[in-house]
Design an enzyme around this catalytic site. Sequence first.
Site, PDB file in Angstrom:
ATOM      1  N   ASP B 150       0.805  -1.223   0.000  1.00  0.00           N
ATOM      2  CA  ASP B 150       0.000   0.000   0.000  1.00  0.00           C
ATOM      3  C   ASP B 150       0.836   1.269   0.000  1.00  0.00           C
ATOM      4  OD1 ASP B 150      -2.595   1.354   0.137  1.00  0.00           O
ATOM      5  OD2 ASP B 150      -1.714   2.161   1.958  1.00  0.00           O
ATOM      6  N   HIS B 177      -3.301  -1.797  -3.573  1.00  0.00           N
ATOM      7  CA  HIS B 177      -3.505  -0.358  -3.770  1.00  0.00           C
ATOM      8  C   HIS B 177      -3.564  -0.184  -5.286  1.00  0.00           C
ATOM      9  CE1 HIS B 177      -2.258   4.030  -3.098  1.00  0.00           C
ATOM     10  NE2 HIS B 177      -2.043   3.852  -4.393  1.00  0.00           N
ATOM     11  N   HIS B 230      -9.193   0.763  -0.414  1.00  0.00           N
ATOM     12  CA  HIS B 230      -9.794   2.084  -0.691  1.00  0.00           C
ATOM     13  C   HIS B 230     -10.334   2.296  -2.102  1.00  0.00           C
ATOM     14  CE1 HIS B 230      -5.689   2.541  -2.085  1.00  0.00           C
ATOM     15  NE2 HIS B 230      -5.193   2.793  -0.888  1.00  0.00           N
ATOM     16  N   ASP B 303      -7.615   4.001   6.286  1.00  0.00           N
ATOM     17  CA  ASP B 303      -6.428   4.547   5.623  1.00  0.00           C
ATOM     18  C   ASP B 303      -5.879   5.739   6.419  1.00  0.00           C
ATOM     19  OD1 ASP B 303      -4.333   4.869   3.882  1.00  0.00           O
ATOM     20  OD2 ASP B 303      -5.550   5.545   2.179  1.00  0.00           O
ATOM     21  N   HIS B 307       0.409  12.896   8.975  1.00  0.00           N
ATOM     22  CA  HIS B 307       1.534  13.656   8.431  1.00  0.00           C
ATOM     23  C   HIS B 307       1.749  14.894   9.299  1.00  0.00           C
ATOM     24  CE1 HIS B 307       2.015  11.416   4.708  1.00  0.00           C
ATOM     25  NE2 HIS B 307       0.713  11.469   4.520  1.00  0.00           N
ATOM     26  N   PHE B 321       0.218  13.076   0.483  1.00  0.00           N
ATOM     27  CA  PHE B 321      -1.109  12.486   0.352  1.00  0.00           C
ATOM     28  C   PHE B 321      -1.519  11.868   1.689  1.00  0.00           C
ATOM     29  CE2 PHE B 321       0.372  12.165  -4.094  1.00  0.00           C
ATOM     30  CZ  PHE B 321      -0.753  12.579  -4.790  1.00  0.00           C
ATOM     31  N   GLY B 322      -2.775  12.029   2.069  1.00  0.00           N
ATOM     32  CA  GLY B 322      -3.277  11.284   3.221  1.00  0.00           C
ATOM     33  C   GLY B 322      -3.898  12.137   4.288  1.00  0.00           C
TER      34      GLY B 322
HETATM   35 ZN   LIG Z   1      -3.281   3.023  -0.479  1.00  0.00          ZN
END
Ligand SMILES: [Zn+2]
Lengths: 314, 454
Positions: B150, B177, B230, B303, B307, B321-322
């Site tokens: 992932d 992923h 996801h 998920d 960060h 990302f995230g």
């Molecule tokens: Zn992922």
Amino acid sequence: MRHLLSTADLARDEAIGLLDSSEDMATTADRAHKKLPALRGLTIVNLFFEDSTRTRISFEVAEKRLSADVINFAAKGSSVSKGESLKDTAQTLTAMGVDAVVIRHGASGAAYQLANRGWIDVPVVNAGDGTHEHPTQALLDAYTIRKRVHGSSSRGKGLDGLRVTIVGDIAHSRVARSNAWLLTTLGAEVTMVAPPTLLPHARESFPVVMESDLDAVLATNPDAVMMLRIQKERMHHAFFPSEREFSQLWGLTAERFARLSERTLVMHPGPMNRGLEICSEAADSPQSTVIEQVANGVFVRMAVLYSVLTGSEA
Amino acid sequence: MSGLLFAGATLPDGTLSDILVRDGFVERIGSDLKADGCEVIDVGGLRVLPGLVDLHTHLREPGFEASETVLTGTQAAAAGGFTTVFAMANTSPVADNAGVVEQVLGRGIDSGYATVQPIGAVTVGLGGAELADLGSMATSRARVRVFSDDGKCVHDPLLMRRALEYVSTFGGVVAQHAQEPRLTSGSQMNEGAVSARLGLTGWPAVAEEAIIARDVLLAEYTNSRLHVCHLSTAGSVEIVRSAKAKGIKVTAEVTPHHLLLTDETASEYDARFKVNPPLRTNADVMALRQALADGTIDIVATDHAPHPSEHKECEWNDAAFGMVGLETALSIVQLAMVETGLLDWVGIARVMSHQPAVIGGVDDAAGVLAEGRIADLVFIDATSRSTLTTDDLAGKSINSPYLGMELPGRVVHTVRHGYFTQRDGVIVSADVVSRATRDYDNSHTGAGTEVTDG
Ligand SMILES: [Zn+2]
């Protein structure tokens, strides 16, 4: 107007007001003493994270004509290239008493972030952000078209009924985006022409017609044809097979130029790739507005800076 | 160990009941249970669910402890009502060998806030070039059953085929992923009207759908199990739906944020909304909700991707990302699925606890609220509404897209293995939790009650 970030934010009255104000600025250019005292005592920083000598000089001339104090900040070789964030750079500069920021940045949205994230509290003018927008370029294009078409009776007018064709790498062009909003707000009908690989994926999201057949569009005798600079690197990412083929199918070649009506304006934001998207015959013709666009850029930028710093039109 | 009597809970099916917990297990579920020396906790008006199980958590340790650690990540889990989390393998070093997965397992045991089940990488260093030590991770103390690169897609079709075949030896599953790398080179957000307007490079739906289509065919061909991480597009839903109709062994997850948010949130270039796969259109959101309701999508997984703020307070292109998701998952799912009438609380227990445990191979130990089972429980006040602030985020990072939003539902108590990890909305202190988890382990070691078999 507090900031100038996107032409999508400009109402028609506001846009015409800026063009009229640019007319006022242009009249000063004819004087022996070109400087106006309008922004005396104010400091403007030109925050250029991306090289663009032309745009930076245009802003600098505009700022100096308005008697502002000018600081040029180029990211290369500075703390920025050592990892300092946009936020820290902007806060550091404004802590020194800067009154407005002109920002050029390779990342889309950088100007918007600077204006709206609460990092700083001064007017922000977008001088080009990534593949998003370049609003002063669109204003100078609109000004140039209006001036050519309406001459000394330009004031108060839009671009109603005029048909403008924009050709080239639409998908990656901040100039195309800013013109899509501004020219249509001013009443023009805009057609964008490119190979399908260089048109935005969601074509319906812009108030313009998108086409891929340049000859068919040129046959409708547009009032202006704007050729965009093509980035040769795009070829290597499979957007088009070769420069030669691009030029054949989407370039303003001598043969295509000869077919245009003599009253069709030929525009280019510069710098030009002669022989690729535009031939010299077209670029150097009386129909070409390329040099006027550069000159008008200064007047439009004076009007924009005056507006954001004084909150009024000239 | 003295017991706890939770009095007057509302079970997922709506019936009122007491729950008696003793020795880490649910001893009795029924009405008018006698306290019998137990501490009585009044949970009248609160709903109880089996402790939530997250199949997709980024705990960041080892390697990225500035973002999260196993301790802080499991505290975030406790805050959100999770009692089991599957720790993704994209740490540094990557969890691609028995040593690293055992290290993560050990950190989880020390923490005690949640059961930490390590996920193993599919390929060495997530490099996509050669298979990781799949078998030795499976037979290690961490008993890895879920394998995932992932963050990266196992895009090489040959490697994907081999991985699917190989992990079936020990009942494993590959969690993919799904992101075709060439179609998403430099991608920043969903490709569509909004990306066109904002001048951000698009991440087209077809880049996800092309991989899922290929992978379900490989799963069918090799008769192996595939799990799709996801899922984010309406087209992906259709592929999974038709694969399931053909009897292909595929399961799928959706994140809370893909059930609620759209790509319009990028309009202000606020990188809290930058996530991979990206937020899609409203039509996608509606298709995902429907698919979760009808079982095409099996589970919700967070998920959770912490960060530090400097990786979000920057230009969109440069931002990470995230988004964090453990603390808010249940509220978002309540908002998207329960308040829209698409799922009831039995359904929530299924998609956020039981099915994730089944897919992850830990359903003997987690995901069921029943007499004789380990007492992993969450009590929530579904009628509460409150505005999310950073105080509500128990993990180390605050990159939540929901800050400032009014959300329904509030986790009141989280109980793991019979002890509180969160009580009255407050995370229990680390030393109390770590003592409780040691007590549990000491009283169950070798007593024949080891039930973590997958
Ligand atoms: Zn992922």
